[in-house]
Design an enzyme around this catalytic site. Sequence first.
Site, short mmCIF file in Angstrom:
data_model
loop_
_atom_site.label_atom_id
_atom_site.label_comp_id
_atom_site.label_asym_id
_atom_site.label_seq_id
_atom_site.Cartn_x
_atom_site.Cartn_y
_atom_site.Cartn_z
N TRP A 102 0.72 -1.08 0.41
CA TRP A 102 -0.23 0.30 0.60
C TRP A 102 0.27 1.30 -0.29
O TRP A 102 0.54 1.48 -0.57
CB TRP A 102 -1.05 0.26 0.79
CG TRP A 102 -1.78 -1.07 0.73
CD1 TRP A 102 -1.79 -1.82 1.89
CD2 TRP A 102 -2.80 -1.54 -0.14
NE1 TRP A 102 -3.33 -3.04 1.69
CE2 TRP A 102 -3.17 -2.34 0.26
CE3 TRP A 102 -2.93 -0.60 -1.02
CZ2 TRP A 102 -4.76 -2.79 -0.61
CZ3 TRP A 102 -4.25 -1.82 -1.59
CH2 TRP A 102 -4.68 -2.68 -1.80
N ASP A 172 -2.04 6.41 5.81
CA ASP A 172 -2.44 5.67 6.09
C ASP A 172 -2.45 4.91 7.32
O ASP A 172 -1.98 4.00 7.35
CB ASP A 172 -2.20 5.23 4.38
CG ASP A 172 -3.43 3.77 3.63
OD1 ASP A 172 -4.12 3.60 4.78
OD2 ASP A 172 -3.33 3.22 3.35
N LYS A 196 -12.18 -2.15 7.25
CA LYS A 196 -10.97 -2.60 7.93
C LYS A 196 -12.02 -2.55 9.23
O LYS A 196 -12.08 -3.56 9.93
CB LYS A 196 -9.85 -2.02 8.27
CG LYS A 196 -9.19 -1.56 6.22
CD LYS A 196 -8.83 -3.55 5.70
CE LYS A 196 -8.37 -2.80 3.80
NZ LYS A 196 -7.83 -2.20 3.71
C1 LIG Z 1 -7.27 -1.68 2.07
C2 LIG Z 1 -6.11 -1.00 2.05
C3 LIG Z 1 -5.03 0.13 1.18
C4 LIG Z 1 -6.46 0.07 0.33
O1 LIG Z 1 -8.41 0.74 0.04
P1 LIG Z 1 -9.33 0.97 -0.82
O2 LIG Z 1 -10.51 1.71 0.28
O3 LIG Z 1 -9.43 -0.47 -1.20
O4 LIG Z 1 -9.27 1.69 -1.73
C5 LIG Z 1 -4.90 0.67 1.54
N1 LIG Z 1 -4.42 1.17 2.33
C6 LIG Z 1 -3.78 -0.03 3.07
C7 LIG Z 1 -3.71 0.03 4.17
C8 LIG Z 1 -5.45 -0.96 3.39
O5 LIG Z 1 -5.35 -1.54 4.49
#
Ligand SMILES: *Cc1c(COP(=O)(O)O)cnc(C)c1O
Length: 360
Positions: A102, A172, A196
């Site tokens: 990511w 993030d 999540k």
């Molecule tokens: C799941 C995830 C993403 C991607 O998220 P989307 O909402 O599917 O774009 C990005 N960064 C992290 C750390 C994630 O766990």
Amino acid sequence: MSRVYNFSAGPSVLPESVLQQAAAEMMDYQGSGQSVMEMSHRSKVYDAIIKSCEALLREVMGIPDNYKVLFLQGGASSQFAMVPLNLMNGSGSADYVITGQWASKAQKEAARYGDARIVASSKDKTFTYIPELDPSTFNPEADYFHICMNNTIYGTRYTALPETGKVPLVADVSSCILSEPIDVSRFGVLYAGAQKNMAPAGLTVVIIREDLIGHARDMTPTMFNYQTHADADSMFNTPPCWSIYICKLVLEWLKNDIGGLENMKKINEEKAALLYDFLDSSSLFKGTVVKKDRSLMNIPFVTGNEEMDARFVKEAAAAGFVNLKGHRTVGGMRASIYNAMPVEGVKKLVEFMREFEKNA
Ligand SMILES: *Cc1c(COP(=O)(O)O)cnc(C)c1O
């Protein structure tokens, strides 16, 4: 009714009481005669839902008044572009730490708009650790410094934040938001895909310091400009109404049933310890991550034998422990134990693993 223990990395398990309340309110939300899915996002009844969701998030996370909370769509993946489009407006350079897929995707996207400098990376050891960060290697003129706080795929997390001085720290937090207290004032921007630890898919939450809004590049699409959504209180266009409603229920559960983020952290530490202690004592299974950087949320593990891994995943699923297959790039297994995974679920998984090991 038979429910499984769901260890999916996302979309993932939600608290049962939240699902029950959503079910009870499905046909007639609080006397409105409609479900939340069907009502106008401009209605009074919906306005109360989105306002209450924001107020609860501010309360539970202790978000300071000089931060805006934005309810957006497009996933965390859209933030990979939105962050540079809105923040890469001074030196045109930003610092990135590469701790997994990511973080790498975020850096690659930012590189389309400017100089996305890689400060450190743990790619050399398949992202099984968080690299040491030396502030003397940071660019003091950077427009921002980007990290991925918890690495969903590889199962590592930061336990200390980089000292970036005046450079805004952008994180993030998709897979760790609400899992423990966080000092929001240390960050310029926090962003998370909600699927999540907050809500069903469809909602992206951005928490941004106000002075970072309003400097987007001219070419920025209206929908990708933080100012658009800040000015309209996330109502510039139709927001992800249903996800925001479930997010509100999840926050009520966190506040009233769990008792806030300090308590949530204790429960998450207890769950993670159950699984890590077992992995450390097992002669069949082992964790893949350096101990000091282990995630509380995503726990990858392997047997070292692909056939054995596949057998484990299959037998676990048959016994009601689902979505334990590791990410396609890592192999092995991964147990994601987000907030809504009960302690009981982890205890039972460990019991199952112990039995499996005996018979292996
Ligand atoms: C799941 C995830 C993403 C991607 O998220 P989307 O909402 O599917 O774009 C990005 N960064 C992290 C750390 C994630 O766990």
